[in-house]
Design a protein around this motif. Sequence first.
Motif, PDB file in Angstrom:
ATOM      1  N   LYS A   1       0.845  -1.203   0.000  1.00 52.92           N
ATOM      2  CA  LYS A   1       0.000   0.000   0.000  1.00 52.92           C
ATOM      3  C   LYS A   1       0.876   1.247   0.000  1.00 52.92           C
ATOM      4  O   LYS A   1       0.789   2.096   0.883  1.00 52.92           O
TER       5      LYS A   1
ATOM      6  N   TYR B   1       1.024   3.996  -1.636  1.00 56.88           N
ATOM      7  CA  TYR B   1       0.487   5.345  -1.766  1.00 56.88           C
ATOM      8  C   TYR B   1      -0.602   5.618  -0.728  1.00 56.88           C
ATOM      9  O   TYR B   1      -0.487   6.495   0.076  1.00 56.88           O
ATOM     10  N   ARG B   2      -1.643   4.862  -0.753  1.00 56.76           N
ATOM     11  CA  ARG B   2      -2.694   4.946   0.255  1.00 56.76           C
ATOM     12  C   ARG B   2      -3.620   3.756   0.031  1.00 56.76           C
ATOM     13  O   ARG B   2      -3.597   3.126  -1.025  1.00 56.76           O
ATOM     14  N   ASN B   3      -4.432   3.444   0.998  1.00 58.87           N
ATOM     15  CA  ASN B   3      -5.255   2.237   0.936  1.00 58.87           C
ATOM     16  C   ASN B   3      -6.232   2.203  -0.230  1.00 58.87           C
ATOM     17  O   ASN B   3      -6.538   1.143  -0.742  1.00 58.87           O
TER      18      ASN B   3
END
Length: 115
Positions: free
Chosen positions: A90, A92-94
């Motif tokens: 993950k 970058y972001r979820n």
Amino acid sequence: MKKAVEEKVEMNNSNRDITAAFDGSWQKRDHASLNGVISAISLEIGFSGGMESAGILKTFQHSEISRNVKYANYLGDGDSKAFNTVSEGKVYRNDFEVKKLECLAHIQKRMGGGG
């Protein structure tokens, strides 16, 4: 690259004589292609499978900071270990999913269709 070199030197007790693994790959066999890539990877990461996954993960993790980009698509050679490392990390972001693309030349090579 300068930052990576300095990190390696620091890990090597400020000794500037460092070790790295180098490899090249071309779009077509027998070096008959105009498209290719050369890579250099430091060796502190471990065995070759671990180096590829860890190196690619580090590249993804630094992409926003160093290049102001997100790698939305992962073009791979069929080795799912490195892609799984990026996907599960993950980076970058979820809610941002990195998509996996397959290199047609590698698929043809595995299926016996040349390349």
